[in-house]
Scaffold this motif. Structure first.
Motif, mmCIF file in Angstrom:
data_model
loop_
_atom_site.group_PDB
_atom_site.id
_atom_site.type_symbol
_atom_site.label_atom_id
_atom_site.label_comp_id
_atom_site.label_asym_id
_atom_site.label_seq_id
_atom_site.Cartn_x
_atom_site.Cartn_y
_atom_site.Cartn_z
ATOM 1 N N ILE B 71 0.733 -1.300 0.058
ATOM 2 C CA ILE B 71 -0.038 -0.124 0.099
ATOM 3 C C ILE B 71 0.956 1.096 0.109
ATOM 4 O O ILE B 71 0.406 2.277 -0.521
ATOM 5 C CB ILE B 71 -0.906 0.183 1.157
ATOM 6 C CG1 ILE B 71 -2.048 1.115 0.897
ATOM 7 C CG2 ILE B 71 -0.357 0.012 2.778
ATOM 8 C CD1 ILE B 71 -2.928 0.984 -0.175
ATOM 9 N N HIS B 72 2.007 1.209 0.638
ATOM 10 C CA HIS B 72 2.924 2.412 0.449
ATOM 11 C C HIS B 72 3.540 2.664 -1.054
ATOM 12 O O HIS B 72 4.193 3.687 -1.008
ATOM 13 C CB HIS B 72 3.915 2.204 1.636
ATOM 14 C CG HIS B 72 3.482 2.287 3.068
ATOM 15 N ND1 HIS B 72 3.374 1.259 3.865
ATOM 16 C CD2 HIS B 72 2.650 3.654 3.823
ATOM 17 C CE1 HIS B 72 2.839 1.662 5.091
ATOM 18 N NE2 HIS B 72 2.490 2.958 4.963
ATOM 19 N N ASP B 73 3.436 1.817 -1.718
ATOM 20 C CA ASP B 73 3.468 2.068 -3.280
ATOM 21 C C ASP B 73 2.477 3.071 -3.794
ATOM 22 O O ASP B 73 2.717 3.582 -4.845
ATOM 23 C CB ASP B 73 3.761 0.924 -4.054
ATOM 24 C CG ASP B 73 5.079 0.077 -3.302
ATOM 25 O OD1 ASP B 73 6.017 0.477 -2.890
ATOM 26 O OD2 ASP B 73 4.711 -1.291 -3.330
ATOM 27 N N ILE B 74 1.476 3.192 -3.404
ATOM 28 C CA ILE B 74 0.227 3.864 -3.829
ATOM 29 C C ILE B 74 0.196 5.100 -3.449
ATOM 30 O O ILE B 74 0.127 5.448 -2.227
ATOM 31 C CB ILE B 74 -1.139 2.938 -3.661
ATOM 32 C CG1 ILE B 74 -0.711 1.485 -3.979
ATOM 33 C CG2 ILE B 74 -2.334 3.627 -4.113
ATOM 34 C CD1 ILE B 74 -0.670 1.438 -5.493
ATOM 35 N N ASP B 75 0.312 6.134 -4.248
ATOM 36 C CA ASP B 75 0.384 7.493 -3.806
ATOM 37 C C ASP B 75 -1.119 8.109 -3.619
ATOM 38 O O ASP B 75 -1.476 9.113 -2.815
ATOM 39 C CB ASP B 75 0.772 8.325 -4.973
ATOM 40 C CG ASP B 75 2.491 8.156 -4.899
ATOM 41 O OD1 ASP B 75 2.742 7.785 -3.946
ATOM 42 O OD2 ASP B 75 2.755 8.316 -6.045
ATOM 43 N N ALA B 76 -2.041 7.384 -4.078
ATOM 44 C CA ALA B 76 -3.536 8.225 -3.780
ATOM 45 C C ALA B 76 -4.413 6.905 -4.381
ATOM 46 O O ALA B 76 -4.255 6.137 -5.116
ATOM 47 C CB ALA B 76 -4.061 9.406 -4.379
ATOM 48 N N ILE B 77 -5.764 6.749 -3.735
ATOM 49 C CA ILE B 77 -6.791 6.072 -3.855
ATOM 50 C C ILE B 77 -7.927 6.889 -4.266
ATOM 51 O O ILE B 77 -8.199 7.797 -3.686
ATOM 52 C CB ILE B 77 -7.193 5.220 -2.714
ATOM 53 C CG1 ILE B 77 -6.140 4.130 -2.565
ATOM 54 C CG2 ILE B 77 -8.411 4.099 -3.212
ATOM 55 C CD1 ILE B 77 -6.504 3.476 -1.008
ATOM 56 N N PHE B 96 -6.597 0.901 4.517
ATOM 57 C CA PHE B 96 -5.366 1.075 3.484
ATOM 58 C C PHE B 96 -4.805 2.454 3.926
ATOM 59 O O PHE B 96 -5.368 3.568 3.821
ATOM 60 C CB PHE B 96 -5.784 1.093 2.034
ATOM 61 C CG PHE B 96 -6.086 -0.487 1.604
ATOM 62 C CD1 PHE B 96 -5.243 -1.198 1.439
ATOM 63 C CD2 PHE B 96 -7.635 -0.557 1.878
ATOM 64 C CE1 PHE B 96 -5.594 -2.504 0.835
ATOM 65 C CE2 PHE B 96 -7.925 -1.997 1.345
ATOM 66 C CZ PHE B 96 -6.941 -2.662 1.035
ATOM 67 N N ASP B 97 -3.645 2.424 4.167
ATOM 68 C CA ASP B 97 -2.767 3.738 4.696
ATOM 69 C C ASP B 97 -2.366 4.587 3.488
ATOM 70 O O ASP B 97 -1.009 4.828 3.126
ATOM 71 C CB ASP B 97 -1.669 3.231 5.482
ATOM 72 C CG ASP B 97 -1.300 4.283 6.536
ATOM 73 O OD1 ASP B 97 -2.032 5.185 6.644
ATOM 74 O OD2 ASP B 97 -0.148 4.101 7.061
ATOM 75 N N ALA B 98 -3.315 5.060 2.694
ATOM 76 C CA ALA B 98 -2.987 5.929 1.446
ATOM 77 C C ALA B 98 -3.922 7.157 1.281
ATOM 78 O O ALA B 98 -5.009 6.824 1.734
ATOM 79 C CB ALA B 98 -3.004 4.929 0.283
ATOM 80 N N PRO B 99 -3.644 7.972 0.626
ATOM 81 C CA PRO B 99 -4.367 9.462 0.617
ATOM 82 C C PRO B 99 -5.448 8.855 -0.179
ATOM 83 O O PRO B 99 -5.657 8.001 -1.006
ATOM 84 C CB PRO B 99 -3.226 10.124 -0.243
ATOM 85 C CG PRO B 99 -2.312 9.978 0.516
ATOM 86 C CD PRO B 99 -1.973 8.579 0.648
ATOM 87 N N PHE B 100 -6.750 9.434 0.341
ATOM 88 C CA PHE B 100 -8.010 8.990 -0.135
ATOM 89 C C PHE B 100 -8.619 10.199 -0.916
ATOM 90 O O PHE B 100 -8.976 11.181 -0.318
ATOM 91 C CB PHE B 100 -8.637 8.413 0.954
ATOM 92 C CG PHE B 100 -9.988 8.000 0.507
ATOM 93 C CD1 PHE B 100 -10.219 6.726 -0.043
ATOM 94 C CD2 PHE B 100 -11.078 8.672 0.864
ATOM 95 C CE1 PHE B 100 -11.556 6.122 -0.229
ATOM 96 C CE2 PHE B 100 -12.405 8.150 0.789
ATOM 97 C CZ PHE B 100 -12.772 6.969 0.023
ATOM 98 N N PHE B 101 -9.181 9.930 -2.151
ATOM 99 C CA PHE B 101 -10.056 10.929 -2.762
ATOM 100 C C PHE B 101 -11.325 10.242 -3.274
ATOM 101 O O PHE B 101 -11.406 9.363 -3.863
ATOM 102 C CB PHE B 101 -9.419 11.318 -4.195
ATOM 103 C CG PHE B 101 -8.234 12.165 -4.119
ATOM 104 C CD1 PHE B 101 -8.616 13.621 -4.118
ATOM 105 C CD2 PHE B 101 -7.057 11.577 -4.190
ATOM 106 C CE1 PHE B 101 -7.409 14.397 -4.030
ATOM 107 C CE2 PHE B 101 -5.716 12.404 -3.976
ATOM 108 C CZ PHE B 101 -6.074 13.842 -4.007
ATOM 109 N N GLY B 102 -12.615 10.723 -2.262
ATOM 110 C CA GLY B 102 -13.636 10.227 -2.365
ATOM 111 C C GLY B 102 -14.522 10.876 -3.935
ATOM 112 O O GLY B 102 -14.619 11.784 -3.723
#
Lengths: 340, 340
Positions: B71-77, B96-102
């Motif tokens: 998950i730390h490879d992912i910059d945003a969901i 999931f410990d990643a920035p989240f755009f709803g």
């Protein structure tokens, strides 16, 4: 390694903004800053949901007018709200003939919209984009809590959903204020399940985002004119300041909360302060933008917080996840962020 | 002048994908393509809403695993769903410990997520982003229509909300398939107010987006391996083909609809076909991605449609606005779009 702060190499400008609020917000301490209000809170519509949609239409029209734009100058609208299936945005903006990105960030929505608008404009993918959001006390009350007629009692930690809408036009031209950095928030859930204490549910998300910002940037809070959160209210603001202090970050001197600015908390009987997508959005659009224009503020962090629960999730016994999105707004085009 | 097609100069790749579906979807004609399914549709959870959240968690985990990512490879969901306050995404992805755009795009959500992920990655603002969505027949039925126990009759134009979730990882590396162009949709409302005829409500939005695409690109439909819509179903697909033909654009030979591919429409008794955020998302993730990998498809348009109404807006007598977002996916990195 996950990316943290996103520095916008060509910081786009907030080229225009527009807002409209309800009666209570007009009567509050920021009343004189707003572009318009409706004494009846109906905005001429037969249902509260349609009143909220109408506010989005009015706010975006005002932003377009104030910047001298037509809708065909806008490459995309980023918009969302609190109401089921985001219908305040879907219906309110249906007649604007522009590509539409629907968002859901609860009360953090305007920061999410500003992040996406400024990212897509700074990269040249879009020339100009709008970010729009709203909340209406009466549509939110009946959806999240009780119908108004029920007259439910509110505990001291409860916040008052603001009636208001604001729209921002983001453009790649060279005129302040600029959006120089953004830091999207992570979903944070510390186990709060009291729907009448949103401040406590959202504060940990603001702690996470601000700690990440200061850790990565190496800056100190006092380097900013102000750090605005929206909308932690009285309860959540105290938690934020305390938790950050425990991390060695002291924001007390520069911290302001949009939920505490919008109303006279005691005199207007709003308990812990304002909330709702329209709260931080209208405070930014009206009050903060004016203080930036007057150079009373020159470099700020705007951290909008949202609670990602629903009435159904609470009835099913789940806790309340929060998120906090950060946008840095500067009056100087020569900050180091421009070359980051 | 409003921007139309957004050409991605460094077309990002769909680097990995994962999906999971329910029993009915597993038994349908595409059953063998899916990564997993649950015979009970519960995914081990006590409520349908939590089952849907769990599907998002499983789909994103599967996408991460299949690409060898943490998950730390992912910059945003970028994620959204149909359920009130988008809680399937908020709760499903909270860990999931990643920035989240709803997001909220109704059944067009996966295309909205793919657009934003590919735009932010192609511009270098993010290195890697995820797009996730879901729908669950049982959570959608109780929210939009009737509780399952009521056994409400469905008219022939009704579509069947799919149980499924899919996740995509978008990355800036040089491996097909590529997302080479995107065209965000405009909100389109032609006055349909029948909640049991979503195809008719959404088809005009697909007409608008596809007409704009062909007008601006100068291409003809037959230059593509296929044009996938999701999810117009039987009723809406006919309207789309007819309306475009009236505009001088004939897509009949290459048009496929995800809502018609997912089920055996007659044998599985789904009336006009499938729908829901999870329908086009799982068909793209499982079936279309496989056909691209096998080079049976080399250059496609994926046009996901959404209906932006809510039960409350329909009860208040409003019509149903639609939106249709277009994503062009190619196997060749040397299309003219790369230099657009």
């Amino acid at each position: 390694m996950q990316k943290g702060i996103i520095r916008l190499n060509n910081p786009p400008s907030i080229a225009a903004t527009g807002n409209i609020v309800g009666k209570k917000e007009h009567e509050g301490p920021l009343g004189k800053y707003f572009d318009g209000f409706d004494e009846t809170d109906t905005f001429g519509m037969p249902t509260w949901e349609q009143s909220e949609s109408e506010m989005q239409r009015l706010a975006l029209n005002r932003a377009l007018d104030s910047g001298g734009y037509k809708i065909h100058d806008i490459d995309a609208i980023f918009a969302g709200d609190l109401i089921n299936q985001c219908t305040s945005s879907g219906y309110g903006l249906a007649n604007f003939d522009a590509p539409f990105f629907g968002l859901y960030g609860a009360c953090s929505t305007i920061a999410e919209g500003l992040m996406l608008a400024s990212m897509t404009v700074s990269s040249g993918l879009l020339n100009r984009a709008a970010a729009v959001t709203s909340s209406h006390n009466c549509s939110a009350e009946r959806q999240f809590r009780y119908p108004l007629e029920y007259g439910g009692q509110r505990p001291p930690t409860a916040q008052w959903t603001a009636t208001g809408s604001a729209a921002f036009i983001i453009e790649g031209h060279n005129k302040p204020p600029y959006i120089s950095e953004v830091l999207p928030g992570r979903v944070t859930d510390k186990g709060i399940n009291d729907a009448n204490n949103m401040g406590a549910a959202m504060a940990p998300a603001a702690v996470d985002t601000l700690k990440r910002y200061f850790d990565e940037s190496g800056k100190s809070p006092d380097e900013f004119s102000a750090i605005f959160t929206g909308d932690l209210g009285w309860e959540g603001s105290g938690i934020l300041v305390d938790f950050l202090r425990a991390e060695g970050i002291d924001i007390a001197r520069v911290h302001r909360d949009c939920g505490l600015l919008l109303y006279d908390r005691i005199g207007q009987d709003v308990h812990a302060g304002g909330s709702g997508c329209g709260c931080s959005a209208t405070v930014l659009s009206a009050y903060i933008m004016k203080k930036l224009a007057d150079l009373e503020l020159t470099d700020i962090l705007f951290v909008a917080t949202g609670a990602l629960m629903s009435p159904a999730s609470l009835q099913q016994g789940l806790t309340i996840p929060g998120v906090a999105h950060l946008v840095r707004i500067t009056m100087s085009g020569s900050t180091e962020a421009k070359n980051g």
